[in-house]
Scaffold this motif. Structure first.
Motif, PDB file in Angstrom:
ATOM      1  N   GLU A  61       1.002  -1.132  -0.040  1.00 45.79           N
ATOM      2  CA  GLU A  61       0.075   0.178  -0.114  1.00 45.79           C
ATOM      3  C   GLU A  61       0.892   1.372   0.040  1.00 45.79           C
ATOM      4  O   GLU A  61       0.443   2.282   0.752  1.00 45.79           O
ATOM      5  CB  GLU A  61      -1.099  -0.076   1.140  1.00 45.79           C
ATOM      6  CG  GLU A  61      -1.949  -1.149   1.425  1.00 45.79           C
ATOM      7  CD  GLU A  61      -3.019  -1.142   2.227  1.00 45.79           C
ATOM      8  OE1 GLU A  61      -2.475  -0.707   3.457  1.00 45.79           O
ATOM      9  OE2 GLU A  61      -4.152  -1.393   2.182  1.00 45.79           O
ATOM     10  N   GLY A  62       1.971   1.113  -0.916  1.00 45.90           N
ATOM     11  CA  GLY A  62       2.997   2.449  -0.990  1.00 45.90           C
ATOM     12  C   GLY A  62       3.718   2.611   0.322  1.00 45.90           C
ATOM     13  O   GLY A  62       4.700   3.404  -0.047  1.00 45.90           O
ATOM     14  N   GLY A  63       3.825   1.823   1.107  1.00 45.50           N
ATOM     15  CA  GLY A  63       4.704   1.944   2.068  1.00 45.50           C
ATOM     16  C   GLY A  63       5.700   0.720   2.261  1.00 45.50           C
ATOM     17  O   GLY A  63       5.513  -0.511   1.796  1.00 45.50           O
ATOM     18  N   LEU A  64       6.767   1.331   2.734  1.00 47.61           N
ATOM     19  CA  LEU A  64       8.112  -0.168   2.932  1.00 47.61           C
ATOM     20  C   LEU A  64       7.624  -0.898   4.073  1.00 47.61           C
ATOM     21  O   LEU A  64       7.024  -0.602   5.156  1.00 47.61           O
ATOM     22  CB  LEU A  64       9.271   0.663   3.317  1.00 47.61           C
ATOM     23  CG  LEU A  64      10.594  -0.119   3.556  1.00 47.61           C
ATOM     24  CD1 LEU A  64      10.857  -0.699   2.124  1.00 47.61           C
ATOM     25  CD2 LEU A  64      11.839   0.454   3.814  1.00 47.61           C
ATOM     26  N   VAL A  65       7.843  -2.182   3.861  1.00 45.10           N
ATOM     27  CA  VAL A  65       7.602  -3.189   4.743  1.00 45.10           C
ATOM     28  C   VAL A  65       8.866  -3.835   5.288  1.00 45.10           C
ATOM     29  O   VAL A  65       9.486  -4.320   4.316  1.00 45.10           O
ATOM     30  CB  VAL A  65       6.700  -4.381   4.103  1.00 45.10           C
ATOM     31  CG1 VAL A  65       6.529  -5.454   5.118  1.00 45.10           C
ATOM     32  CG2 VAL A  65       5.577  -3.768   3.588  1.00 45.10           C
ATOM     33  N   GLN A  66       9.232  -3.771   6.639  1.00 40.39           N
ATOM     34  CA  GLN A  66      10.355  -4.263   7.240  1.00 40.39           C
ATOM     35  C   GLN A  66      10.143  -5.861   7.115  1.00 40.39           C
ATOM     36  O   GLN A  66       9.060  -6.466   7.346  1.00 40.39           O
ATOM     37  CB  GLN A  66      10.622  -3.687   8.543  1.00 40.39           C
ATOM     38  CG  GLN A  66      10.647  -2.139   8.651  1.00 40.39           C
ATOM     39  CD  GLN A  66      12.157  -1.674   7.943  1.00 40.39           C
ATOM     40  OE1 GLN A  66      12.861  -2.398   7.653  1.00 40.39           O
ATOM     41  NE2 GLN A  66      11.941  -0.387   7.390  1.00 40.39           N
ATOM     42  N   ASN A  67      11.462  -6.350   7.259  1.00 42.19           N
ATOM     43  CA  ASN A  67      11.511  -7.758   7.530  1.00 42.19           C
ATOM     44  C   ASN A  67      10.850  -8.256   8.629  1.00 42.19           C
ATOM     45  O   ASN A  67      10.810  -7.548  10.062  1.00 42.19           O
ATOM     46  CB  ASN A  67      12.827  -8.352   7.632  1.00 42.19           C
ATOM     47  CG  ASN A  67      12.903  -9.752   7.101  1.00 42.19           C
ATOM     48  OD1 ASN A  67      12.097 -10.398   6.897  1.00 42.19           O
ATOM     49  ND2 ASN A  67      14.179 -10.319   7.962  1.00 42.19           N
ATOM     50  N   ASP A  68      10.187  -9.432   8.675  1.00 42.90           N
ATOM     51  CA  ASP A  68       9.245  -9.778   9.832  1.00 42.90           C
ATOM     52  C   ASP A  68       8.201  -8.876  10.380  1.00 42.90           C
ATOM     53  O   ASP A  68       8.014  -8.889  11.818  1.00 42.90           O
ATOM     54  CB  ASP A  68      10.202 -10.224  11.189  1.00 42.90           C
ATOM     55  CG  ASP A  68      10.937 -11.436  11.090  1.00 42.90           C
ATOM     56  OD1 ASP A  68      10.619 -12.300  10.170  1.00 42.90           O
ATOM     57  OD2 ASP A  68      12.273 -11.362  11.491  1.00 42.90           O
ATOM     58  N   SER A  69       7.704  -8.159   9.573  1.00 44.75           N
ATOM     59  CA  SER A  69       6.407  -7.385   9.959  1.00 44.75           C
ATOM     60  C   SER A  69       5.218  -7.906   9.223  1.00 44.75           C
ATOM     61  O   SER A  69       5.308  -8.975   8.652  1.00 44.75           O
ATOM     62  CB  SER A  69       6.560  -6.067   9.489  1.00 44.75           C
ATOM     63  OG  SER A  69       7.017  -5.771   7.974  1.00 44.75           O
TER      64      SER A  69
END
Length: 914
Positions: free
Chosen positions: A620-628
């Motif tokens: 949704e346009g936002g960065l997703v961190q690992n394990d999130s």
């Protein structure tokens, strides 16, 4: 006039020693539709994150090899320059400079000059160049230089218009537009001794190379300062550059000079070989105006054009021969000559010398193959076989379609596969002398031999043949070995010779010949090492090319070990000629044919693919961190970033949740949709063709859908409780209603039972009445019978009286006897009427049916019918009807006529059936 002629002669003399190479590095072009930005690219640099950054008028562009990003300054002004140091990307624009940094997958901007009054209101200042000198950053406009030490900014204003500033020889040079080049010492400037020739000259680059200083001017070419003496660069290329308008220049590794021009594209000059390449719009470049030059960590070029961006792989082991004119057509084979190249195409046979194509006369049509043997080039052509030697071409035979020419492993014979079979050359120097293998008159694509008096021939369409012949090449036996081996799919058989062994590639599987069983057997070594191979082409004993899943691999056989080197698909995607890959080995290179030219690749090239892969995931346009965690039923875009743009870019695959199949990572992007809630992992693998090696991974969790959230679950429980409560109430109400209904039903059942009992009683009464009626009917019948008997007795009485009359002579006694007989058997008139009435009641239905069926019967006839139905005899009927016995018989006769009965029909039985 004389001086001009001398210059031309000098230029010609130098140019004769300068070789303009036809082989060019691979170029990837990016236009505005790719990066969605403006035209000019003013600056190019690679960041610490391996992404490429571009100053593109109103935008800062970022490209990581997967996606393009663009950003604008808060004041929306034009970005003219960038410089990258660490995690900061410094940029200069109109009356503004600052730096960018990356956070949460987006670029953020920080202004250095905000709230500072550095620029005068009347000045039309733009920061055109940023460079570091010693411990400070220099931001240069056309009028001023701003020196920034990280805390403070010092402004130096020049009394003249600046073109650019340059750092060379540990000095800062300032190039003015009219007054020449100055050396800058703090805030002081001075003109270097002997550089006055540069006055009124626009300088676009100053570079240091091998203790010499090179000055690149816009229209006067290149000058070299050696030991304080400035003079024009003594090279023929310098004359070319003078007419090309130099915009930018840099020395790069491997002793090369790159010069970007305003109207001739880019020149890449090899100072060691004294050769150059000119890449422009005539070959592969989109635009001839080069505004900026940048490099990546592979030392490949990035060119900022007047309209677009070009990535030039100058350090790639792969170079290309392009034909954008379309004159050449599709190349089926190529060979090097002493002057250039000999090229076989679908248009004919071409010579390429000194940058020009020339079709060899009388070779129009499909040319298939070129084989070099000693100094001869043997060409297989649709019209026959040709021999090219020392620039001349001779036709050696007219047999159509020389596909391939292969040498025997056991002797010096050569076999040529053609449209109509196989030709044998015992002495290849005598091409006009050949023999034909008999009983094999069909299109043969490949031929090989590793045993005496035996060859292997692969049909162009399907089938592999083993041909045995005697010493005079007389065919003894032809066997379809694929049929004998019960190989059903034997289309497009390929023969591969490897280290004196002949292998067969059939339907992606490898086979070798088992002489004991006279059939093909799977080759374990190659089937284990080379799976899903659709084509194979030999280079030499230790090198060959395979095509696997649409990707080419260069294989180096080192002992019993195979070393795979991927040839990136971008170099030939959509350009391979299926089933017609040809290799020509020349020194330490080999040439591979393409639709619009050919590739040259170093033979000992080893592609050590980069393992450092970075993953950036966006939801949704936002960065997703690992394990999130991400929302349910949303798209996850995963950018797999290698940071490599050239030949060593890894061939990547991914597996989702450790599933068995490996899926290619196309263009560095993995898009995931419709994921189930719960934990997921995506594993990234590098593939060298033989093995998959894990290089990165990314873990994430998909949230439960909103309808499974905590508060929604609580709501579910409340709803379930409410439903259960109302269900209980409803059931209770139903139970009460059910009891009422049961009571009413019981009441109704009692009423129904009473009605049924009443009906049953009425029925019983009816049955009783019917029984009574039947009894009455029986009584009536008895009465009728009694009456009949009475009548019969009366008749008997009459007969008695008659007898008395006949026997008695005494009158008084006679009178007395007669009276006595009459009194005993007297029948009154009332009893007769009663008899007839009862008789009619008993036989009422019979009378009705008889009257309907036979309406012409008289009442007397009907009475007779009743008596007959009662089975009374004529004798009994006569007294009842008060007629004689004969009268009854006559009446019966007439009745039979009226009833249309024959003599055989029984009248009484007939009446019983009515």
């Amino acid at each position: 006039m004389r001086s001009i002629l001398i210059k031309l002669l000098f230029f010609f003399f130098i140019a004769s020693s300068l070789q303009a190479q036809e082989l060019l590095p691979f170029v990837e072009n990016y236009n505005k539709s790719d990066y969605q930005g403006d035209n000019q690219i003013w600056n190019v640099a690679q960041g610490k994150d391996n992404a490429m950054y571009f100053a593109n008028n109103h935008y800062l562009l970022r490209y990581d090899g997967v996606i393009w990003e663009k950003y604008t300054l808060p004041n929306k002004t034009i970005i003219r320059s960038i410089l990258i140091e660490g995690d900061r990307i410094y940029s200069g624009s109109y009356k503004e400079f600052g730096y960018w940094y990356r956070k949460d997958g987006k670029m953020k901007y920080v202004s250095i000059t905000k709230k500072l009054r550095l620029f005068a209101e009347k000045d039309n200042e733009e920061i055109w160049k940023i460079f570091r000198y010693k411990n400070a950053l220099y931001f240069q406009s056309f009028n001023d230089v701003f020196i920034y030490d990280g805390k403070h900014i010092q402004k130096i204003k020049f009394p003249f218009l600046i073109s650019y500033c340059f750092v060379a020889n540990d000095n800062v040079y300032v190039a003015s537009v009219e007054k020449g080049v100055f050396k800058m010492d703090g805030s002081q400037i001075q003109n270097p001794k002997g550089w006055n020739v540069l006055k009124n000259t626009v300088v676009h680059a100053i570079e240091e190379y091998q203790n010499k200083t090179y000055i690149f001017t816009q229209k006067k070419g290149i000058f070299v300062d050696e030991k304080g003496i400035l003079k024009p660069w003594n090279n023929a290329l310098n004359e070319v550059l003078k007419a090309s308008t130099i915009n930018v220049a840099k020395f790069i590794k491997n002793n090369k000079l790159v010069v970007g021009t305003g109207n001739r594209g880019v020149f890449i000059y090899d100072l060691t070989k004294n050769t150059y390449e000119n890449i422009d719009r005539n070959n592969v470049l989109m635009n001839n105006s080069i505004l900026s030059i940048g490099f990546d960590k592979e030392n490949d070029l990035w060119l900022g054009l007047d309209n677009g961006i070009a990535h030039v792989e100058v350090n790639s082991p792969i170079t290309f021969f392009y034909d954008n004119s379309g004159l050449l057509g599709s190349v089926y084979s190529v060979a090097t000559t002493s002057k250039g190249y000999l090229i076989a195409s679908n248009h004919g046979l071409y010579e390429f010398e000194s940058g020009n194509f020339k079709m060899i006369p009388n070779t129009q049509g499909q040319a298939w193959n070129i084989t070099k043997i000693n100094n001869k080039y043997i060409i297989g052509h649709n019209d026959g076989t040709f021999c090219y030697e020392n620039g001349s071409l001779v036709k050696t035979n007219k047999i159509s379609g020389g596909w391939n020419l292969s040498k025997s492993i056991i002797n010096d014979a050569y076999f040529q596969s053609t449209y109509s079979g196989v030709l044998v050359y015992n002495d290849i120097s005598k091409l006009t002398e050949h023999k034909t293998i008999q009983n094999l008159s069909k299109p043969i694509k490949y031929v090989a031999q590793n045993r005496k008096n035996e060859i292997w021939a692969a049909d162009n369409y399907r089938g592999l043949y083993r041909v045995l012949y005697d010493d005079n090449y007389k065919t003894i036996k032809v066997e379809n070995i694929t049929q004998q081996s019960k190989i059903k799919n034997d289309f497009g058989v390929k023969i591969f010779e490897f280290r004196n062994e002949i292998l067969f590639l059939i339907n992606n599987s490898w086979y070798s010949y088992d002489a004991l069983n006279n059939k093909l057997e799977g080759n374990k070594t190659f089937n284990d090492s080379f799976k899903n191979i659709t084509d194979v082409v030999a280079i030499d004993e230790d090198h060959f090319i395979v095509l696997q899943n649409g990707v080419l691999y260069h294989i180096y056989a080192k002992g019993n070990k195979f070393i795979w080197n991927i040839i990136q698909e971008k170099y030939y995607k959509g350009k391979l000629i299926n089933d017609n890959l040809r290799i020509f080995k020349t020194q330490n290179h080999y040439l591979l044919n393409l639709d619009d030219g050919f590739i040259s690749l170093q033979l000992k090239y080893e592609n050590k693919q980069n393992k450092g892969v970075k993953i950036e995931a966006f939801n949704e346009g936002g960065l997703v961190q690992n394990d999130s965690k991400i929302k349910f039923n949303t798209e996850l875009k995963i950018n797999v970033i290698s940071g490599i743009y050239g030949a060593s870019k890894p061939n990547l695959y991914y597996r989702l949740n450790d599933k068995s199949e490996y899926t290619p990572v196309l263009n560095g992007l993995v898009v995931l949709n419709n994921l189930n809630s719960g934990s997921h992992s995506i594993l990234i693998y590098k593939n060298d063709g033989a093995n998959f090696e894990k290089v990165s991974s990314f873990e994430f969790t998909v949230a439960q859908p909103w309808y499974f959230s905590f508060w929604v679950i609580v709501l579910y429980f409340l709803l379930i409780g409410a439903v259960l409560f109302f269900y209980y109430k409803w059931n209770k109400l139903r139970y009460v209603q059910k009891l009422k209904l049961q009571a009413e039903e019981q009441k109704h059942q009692r009423e129904i039972l009473e009605m049924e009992l009443k009906a049953e009683n009425e029925l019983n009464v009816q049955e009783y009445e019917k029984h009574i009626l039947e009894l009455e009917l029986q009584t009536k019948s008895s009465e009728v019978a009694g009456k009949s008997l009475s009548i019969a007795k009366q008749s008997e009485m009459i007969e008695n009286i008659q007898s008395i009359l006949d026997s008695e002579k005494d009158f008084n006694k006679l009178k007395s006897e007669i009276k006595k007989a009459i009194k005993i058997n007297e029948v009154n008139k009332h009893e007769w009427e009663t008899f007839e009435t009862n008789l009619n009641q008993i036989h009422n239905e019979f009378i009705i049916n008889l009257s309907k069926k036979y309406p012409h019967l008289t009442p007397k006839d009907i009475k007779l019918c009743i008596y007959l139905k009662m089975n009374l005899s004529s004798k009994e009927i006569a007294p009842i009807m008060n007629i004689s016995f004969r009268g009854v018989e006559l009446h019966r006769y007439r009745l039979r006529k009226k009833l249309n009965l024959s003599q055989e029909d029984n009248l009484s039985k007939f009446l019983l059936t009515l």
